[in-house]
Design an enzyme around this catalytic site. Structure first.
Site, mmCIF file in Angstrom:
data_model
loop_
_atom_site.group_PDB
_atom_site.id
_atom_site.type_symbol
_atom_site.label_atom_id
_atom_site.label_comp_id
_atom_site.label_asym_id
_atom_site.label_seq_id
_atom_site.Cartn_x
_atom_site.Cartn_y
_atom_site.Cartn_z
ATOM 1 N N ASN A 148 0.801 -1.221 0.000
ATOM 2 C CA ASN A 148 0.000 0.000 0.000
ATOM 3 C C ASN A 148 0.838 1.279 0.000
ATOM 4 O OD1 ASN A 148 0.777 -0.580 2.626
ATOM 5 N ND2 ASN A 148 -1.118 0.147 3.553
ATOM 6 N N GLU A 247 4.256 -3.585 12.675
ATOM 7 C CA GLU A 247 3.198 -2.597 12.478
ATOM 8 C C GLU A 247 2.090 -3.313 11.724
ATOM 9 O OE1 GLU A 247 0.652 -0.507 10.956
ATOM 10 O OE2 GLU A 247 2.174 0.192 9.539
ATOM 11 N N CYS A 281 -3.608 1.020 6.993
ATOM 12 C CA CYS A 281 -3.954 0.540 8.336
ATOM 13 C C CYS A 281 -4.452 1.675 9.216
ATOM 14 C CB CYS A 281 -2.747 -0.140 8.977
ATOM 15 S SG CYS A 281 -1.263 0.886 8.953
ATOM 16 N N GLU A 455 7.810 2.915 14.828
ATOM 17 C CA GLU A 455 8.582 3.376 13.678
ATOM 18 C C GLU A 455 8.495 4.895 13.626
ATOM 19 O OE1 GLU A 455 8.684 -0.093 10.418
ATOM 20 O OE2 GLU A 455 6.769 0.969 10.476
#
Length: 474
Positions: A148, A247, A281, A455
């Site tokens: 994505n 993640e 997400c 992150e």
């Protein structure tokens, strides 16, 4: 030059086994890309191990300058990367340009963080010994990135790993490997030594990654993707007790109170829902609107969504490109059909267009039932599912009623109440009166089944470092 082969030890390696990358707007083949096998993985690990020894010994400033140069070089080619992102991912040109800019910024941020791996020297209160704490490179890192954000999810991992002093092997998503491969000449020119960064596209992802996770030289695994795949990688990482940076999935609630500024709420919801076509997400998944303003909000959101132009993202006038593949489009259509069958009303969109390309129109659903599938699973598409509420305690309970905990959004002009609600939401990130939380300077990550570690921010570099404590007398 077309970069479609494996990138190992600073060289392009051809393979007989290849797979096609498809343009989701036209369903035509963009390129044939080399597919890595176990032997290729071993060669990449050998190269990374050798290169890391020298890289880790360099001063933080030397590493910083290389990362800074990478930011400058990538920034100079943003249009090139944006076009490539659009071709293989499908997102509209403006969205792709935003991703390319965001991706480059990780090099600049971690160029600055590379010189700030601060330690500590203090006295032990009881023994009087000196306590010396320092951070050292953890070791080789395997980076597994999703389709994505083909540029940003790579740079968000590469930059902190290099800043920390680690060598890396990247496994990009099979749908979108071209952008990451095209980044390698940039890193070469910036001064990244051969072998430090290796890219292994492959259609045998599971076996390839599992093999690398069981190599004793690998000490970190960083993954962005679904919670289901993340669980499998965590099981593999457990055998070697690797440092995991995960993640994972999300099911983001948007809570819009009756005192919210309507313009701010509409703009924020549009951004949270439609950035990357909802294939994120962080995308708004459950939109809870106070009953007092639900009718007005729904009408305005439907007007905004229906005005968006759908088409090939290479057309500058297009707002919404195709979804990444047929399976994703069909899953989105199934979510809408299920919600309608359970009582939802389609305010706009809702039909799969005819013709080539994996398109789905921006869609607004009202009166969405609590038992609709889209309330419990990530939609990952341009569908806004609206529910209403009247009680603050109830909406907090409903917002938290999910196994995921990545991001939530709150809109209210009552700042005291808004902060109180934010603190009670069980999410790693909250957007307050804004629909965007991603920032290289901030620690991105979630709670519960949405992952481990962070992150971005200073924390992002520490994911690739080990803390060493020395007890000393002097």
């Amino acid at each position: 030059m077309d970069y479609t082969d494996l990138y190992i030890n600073g060289e392009w390696r051809k393979t007989d086994d290849r797979f096609d990358v498809i343009n989701p707007a036209t369903e035509e083949v963009l390129a044939s890309v080399a597919s890595a096998d176990i032997a290729d993985a071993d060669a990449a690990l050998d190269a990374a191990e050798k290169a890391m020894a020298d890289w880790a010994a360099r001063t933080p400033r030397e590493r910083s300058e290389v990362l800074r140069k990478a930011w400058e070089l990538m920034t100079a080619k943003l249009d090139h990367f944006a076009h490539l992102i659009t071709l293989e991912n499908g997102k509209a040109g403006t969205d792709a340009k935003g991703e390319a800019t965001y991706a480059a910024e990780f090099f600049r941020w971690f160029a600055e963080e590379a010189v700030r791996a601060d330690g500590l020297i203090t006295h032990a209160p009881s023994s009087g010994a000196r306590i010396v704490v320092q951070h050292k490179p953890a070791g080789l890192a395997v980076l597994v990135t999703p389709w994505n954000y083909p540029a940003a999810m790579g740079t968000r991992k590469i930059a902190p790993a290099l800043a920390a002093g680690c060598g890396v092997i990247i496994k990009p998503a099979s749908e979108t490997p071209l952008t990451m491969l095209a980044l390698m000449p940039i890193l070469e020119e910036a001064g990244v030594p051969p072998g430090l960064v290796n890219v292994l596209p492959s259609r045998r992802t599971g076996a390839l990654v599992d093999h690398m996770l069981h190599d004793p030289r690998v000490r970190v695994v960083s993954f962005t993707g679904s919670t289901g795949v993340g669980r499998k990688l965590l099981k593999g990482a457990a055998d070697q007790v690797l440092k995991p940076a995960m993640e994972l999935g999300g099911n983001a609630p948007v809570v819009i109170f009756e005192d919210a500024d309507m313009d701010t709420a509409i703009e924020g919801t549009m951004l949270a829902k439609m950035r990357n076509l909802g294939e994120a997400c962080t995308a708004a998944n459950r939109i809870y609107v106070h009953a007092d303003i639900a009718e007005a909000f729904t009408k305005r959101l439907a007007e905004r969504m229906s005005a968006l132009k759908v088409g090939d993202g290479t057309d500058p006038s297009v707002d919404v490109g195709p979804l990444v593949n047929a399976d994703t489009r069909d899953k989105v259509a199934a979510f809408v059909a299920d919600a309608v069958a359970k009582g939802a009303k389609v305010e706009c969109g809702g039909d799969v267009p005819r013709g080539k390309g994996y398109f789905y129109p921006p869609t607004v659903l009202s009166n969405v039932s609590e038992d609709a599938d889209c309330v419990h699973d990530e939609i990952f598409g341009p569908v806004a599912a609206i529910q209403t509420f009247t009680d603050q305690e109830d909406v907090i309970r409903r917002a938290n009623d999910t196994e995921y905990g990545l991001v939530a959004y709150v809109f209210s002009e009552n700042f005291k109440r808004a902060l109180q609600v934010c603190e009670r939401l069980d999410y790693g990130m909250v957007g307050l009166n804004r629909g965007l939380v991603s920032d290289p300077a901030a620690p991105f990550g979630g709670t519960k089944q949405s992952g481990l570690g962070r992150e971005g921010g200073h924390e992002g570099m520490l994911e690739f470092m080990e803390t060493q404590y020395i007890s000393a007398d002097w």
